[in-house]
Write an enzyme that holds these catalytic residues in place. Structure first.
Site, PDB file in Angstrom:
ATOM      1  CG  ASN A  73      -1.935  -1.120   1.155  1.00  0.00           C
ATOM      2  OD1 ASN A  73      -2.525  -1.364   0.112  1.00  0.00           O
ATOM      3  ND2 ASN A  73      -2.129  -1.816   2.251  1.00  0.00           N
ATOM      4  CB  CYS A  74      -0.184   4.708  -0.731  1.00  0.00           C
ATOM      5  SG  CYS A  74       0.458   6.366  -0.912  1.00  0.00           S
ATOM      6  N   PRO A  75       2.810   4.387   0.850  1.00  0.00           N
ATOM      7  CG  PRO A  75       4.681   5.558   1.722  1.00  0.00           C
ATOM      8  CD  PRO A  75       3.447   4.765   2.128  1.00  0.00           C
TER       9      PRO A  75
END
Length: 79
Positions: A15-17
């Site tokens: 998941n981000c980042p």
């Protein structure tokens, strides 16, 4: 469309980042003009990866979505 690639980055499940951080490192190792395929499952990559390419001058050759998997082909800019 099928593109012959020089490297693949599998960011599935991240998941981000993390996908963009990994992308930054992978592109750094790629030769100028090299083509990288990115595989991701985080929907935020639809926004983040195109912006990454614009900001750093790389070419987003193609992007696709297949059943919750996001595919990107990125050509590294010439030095």
């Amino acid at each position: 469309m099928t593109h012959p690639v020089d490297a693949i980055l599998d960011a599935t499940g991240l998941n981000c980042p993390e996908p963009v951080m990994m992308l930054h490192n992978k592109v750094r190792d790629l030769a100028p003009g090299g083509l990288l395929k990115v595989i991701a499952t985080d929907p935020s990559t639809r926004r983040d990866i195109p912006k990454f390419c614009v900001f750093l001058g790389h070419e987003l050759v193609e992007q696709q979505e297949e059943a919750g998997t996001y595919l990107y082909w990125i050509r590294k800019k010439a030095d």
